[in-house]
Design a protein around this motif. Structure first.
Motif, PDB file in Angstrom:
ATOM      1  N   GLY A 305       0.816  -1.201   0.000  1.00  0.00           N
ATOM      2  CA  GLY A 305       0.000   0.000   0.000  1.00  0.00           C
ATOM      3  C   GLY A 305       0.850   1.251   0.000  1.00  0.00           C
ATOM      4  O   GLY A 305       0.347   2.357  -0.241  1.00  0.00           O
ATOM      5  N   LEU A 306       2.156   1.100   0.241  1.00  0.00           N
ATOM      6  CA  LEU A 306       3.065   2.247   0.202  1.00  0.00           C
ATOM      7  C   LEU A 306       3.065   2.883  -1.186  1.00  0.00           C
ATOM      8  O   LEU A 306       3.119   4.109  -1.320  1.00  0.00           O
ATOM      9  N   GLY A 307       2.969   2.058  -2.217  1.00  0.00           N
ATOM     10  CA  GLY A 307       2.891   2.599  -3.574  1.00  0.00           C
ATOM     11  C   GLY A 307       1.615   3.381  -3.809  1.00  0.00           C
ATOM     12  O   GLY A 307       1.612   4.362  -4.564  1.00  0.00           O
ATOM     13  N   VAL A 308       0.515   2.961  -3.176  1.00  0.00           N
ATOM     14  CA  VAL A 308      -0.735   3.701  -3.267  1.00  0.00           C
ATOM     15  C   VAL A 308      -0.587   5.055  -2.581  1.00  0.00           C
ATOM     16  O   VAL A 308      -1.015   6.093  -3.096  1.00  0.00           O
ATOM     17  N   SER A 309       0.025   5.048  -1.403  1.00  0.00           N
ATOM     18  CA  SER A 309       0.271   6.298  -0.690  1.00  0.00           C
ATOM     19  C   SER A 309       1.151   7.234  -1.508  1.00  0.00           C
ATOM     20  O   SER A 309       0.912   8.450  -1.552  1.00  0.00           O
ATOM     21  N   ASP A 310       2.147   6.683  -2.180  1.00  0.00           N
ATOM     22  CA  ASP A 310       3.009   7.524  -3.014  1.00  0.00           C
ATOM     23  C   ASP A 310       2.234   8.051  -4.220  1.00  0.00           C
ATOM     24  O   ASP A 310       2.469   9.179  -4.669  1.00  0.00           O
ATOM     25  N   MET A 311       1.295   7.263  -4.758  1.00  0.00           N
ATOM     26  CA  MET A 311       0.450   7.765  -5.837  1.00  0.00           C
ATOM     27  C   MET A 311      -0.440   8.898  -5.327  1.00  0.00           C
ATOM     28  O   MET A 311      -0.668   9.884  -6.043  1.00  0.00           O
ATOM     29  N   ALA A 312      -0.933   8.773  -4.084  1.00  0.00           N
ATOM     30  CA  ALA A 312      -1.711   9.859  -3.492  1.00  0.00           C
ATOM     31  C   ALA A 312      -0.877  11.129  -3.404  1.00  0.00           C
ATOM     32  O   ALA A 312      -1.360  12.232  -3.698  1.00  0.00           O
ATOM     33  N   ARG A 313       0.386  10.979  -2.991  1.00  0.00           N
ATOM     34  CA  ARG A 313       1.299  12.134  -2.977  1.00  0.00           C
ATOM     35  C   ARG A 313       1.417  12.751  -4.363  1.00  0.00           C
ATOM     36  O   ARG A 313       1.362  13.978  -4.533  1.00  0.00           O
ATOM     37  N   ALA A 314       1.557  11.888  -5.383  1.00  0.00           N
ATOM     38  CA  ALA A 314       1.704  12.385  -6.748  1.00  0.00           C
ATOM     39  C   ALA A 314       0.454  13.144  -7.198  1.00  0.00           C
ATOM     40  O   ALA A 314       0.564  14.174  -7.885  1.00  0.00           O
ATOM     41  N   LEU A 315      -0.727  12.657  -6.820  1.00  0.00           N
ATOM     42  CA  LEU A 315      -1.947  13.376  -7.169  1.00  0.00           C
ATOM     43  C   LEU A 315      -1.999  14.745  -6.499  1.00  0.00           C
ATOM     44  O   LEU A 315      -2.338  15.747  -7.129  1.00  0.00           O
ATOM     45  N   LEU A 316      -1.655  14.786  -5.225  1.00  0.00           N
ATOM     46  CA  LEU A 316      -1.706  16.040  -4.484  1.00  0.00           C
ATOM     47  C   LEU A 316      -0.685  17.041  -5.016  1.00  0.00           C
ATOM     48  O   LEU A 316      -0.945  18.250  -5.043  1.00  0.00           O
TER      49      LEU A 316
END
Length: 363
Positions: A305-316
């Motif tokens: 899920g760390l990759g999902v969190s990093d994708m969230a960072r990328a969206l923000l």
């Protein structure tokens, strides 16, 4: 987007792997907010939703939910492409479990649609973002082992029929040891050494059928329709070379799973299917014994899920996810090239590429 700088997450697929994702995305990752779970079996979605205090939805309702920004696709591999395609066409970013898709054409279509829709594609594995491999990345970038010259990657096992409750799929097209376990090893190599330009390999099918020794299908046989022992050489754009072996045909041995060799020393890396250590250095000029190296980065436990969190960072931040669709597409291309090279008896020159993902911040 989201609330309080938390990006809204929806999950499709409430099987076994969903539990660790839900645990981390609801309680560990600082920038995600799980809206709900969908599954073809609504009872299974409801069970997960109740346990983690989120909603249970149909797939259509989840995709229509205004607070869902990223959909995590935890379906079975053959459903990765159609489900992800449905997600991006609905205007949502998608993060697939590995592999990205089961063939190159599906991957190219998915990435093209995402570009047209202005959404992101990401994909597991995200283990290379953990403390073990990120510490190795930092040491390589700092020149601790000099110029990287070579690497070895080795996944040795005697087959999933020994322990998996339903191992049939692993011996059919779209699986086998390279497509099943190879993503961890190939992704780690590309993240550390950069993109690959060509591949040469030898592959074989050592046994025509497998007998299941796990329950509940003990004694049933499986026809083997894929290569189950693959040894390949990867030539990187940056001139390093790597050998990779993935096999369901050999009994386990005490082997190093991943090693990077440089002009000034070598690094013995942790299992790329994990997030932590150990990490060891063999200094070329200062001794002949491996020494333990302390980890400089966090996320050393099971942090799926760390990759999902990093994708969230990328969206923000309107940036690029580290576990990106482009990286996963290049890894998929490399893995198929290892199968095709042996059959064609020649090098396969890759038509895809990917940038090395940015390093994670240290602790």
């Amino acid at each position: 987007m989201g609330s309080n700088n938390r990006v809204g997450i929806g999950i499709i697929g409430a099987g076994f792997i969903s539990e660790i994702y839900l645990n981390n995305l609801t309680g560990v990752m600082p920038n995600t907010r799980v809206i709900g779970v969908a599954d073809l079996l609504i009872e299974r979605a409801q069970e997960r939703a109740t346990k983690y205090g989120v909603g249970a939805f149909s797939v259509d309702d989840l995709l229509a939910h205004p607070d869902v920004d990223i959909v995590v696709n935890l379906t079975i591999p053959k459903a990765h492409a159609p489900v992800a395609q449905q997600v991006v066409e609905a205007g949502k970013s998608v993060y697939n479990e590995k592999p990205l898709t089961l063939n190159r054409d599906e991957a190219a279509k998915l990435l093209a649609t995402a570009r047209d829709k202005g959404v992101l594609v990401g994909c597991a594995p995200d283990t290379f973002l953990g403390g073990g491999l990120q510490t190795a990345r930092k040491l390589i970038d700092e020149g601790l082992i000099g110029e990287p010259i070579a690497a070895t990657a080795s996944m040795i096992g005697r087959g999933h029929e020994r322990w998996h409750p339903d191992p049939y799929f692993y011996y059919q097209p779209g699986a086998g040891p390279m497509l099943d376990m190879g993503p961890y090893y190939v992704t780690a190599l590309v993240a550390l050494l950069g993109p690959v330009r060509r591949v040469a390999s030898s592959a074989r099918k050592s046994f025509l059928e497998r007998t299941i020794t796990s329950k509940p299908k003990f004694g049933e046989t499986i026809p083997v329709n894929v290569d189950t022992h693959i040894v390949a050489t990867l030539d990187f754009v940056a001139n390093a070379t790597a050998t990779i072996q993935t096999t369901f045909d050999l009994y386990d041995t005490d082997h190093a799973k991943l090693v990077v060799y440089g002009s000034e020393g070598s690094l013995r890396l942790p299992d790329p299917n994990t997030f932590g250590g150990p990490l060891q250095l063999l200094p070329g000029k200062h001794g002949a014994e491996w020494v333990d190296v302390p980890l400089t980065h966090g996320y050393t436990e099971n942090s799926r899920g760390l990759g999902v969190s990093d994708m969230a960072r990328a969206l923000l931040e309107r940036g690029t996810p580290r576990a990106s669709g482009e990286l996963a597409n290049h890894v998929l291309d490399i893995m198929y090239a290892t199968l095709e090279s042996s059959a064609a008896e020649r090098h396969i020159h890759l038509t895809t590429t990917a940038d090395r993902p940015d390093p994670m911040p240290a602790i």
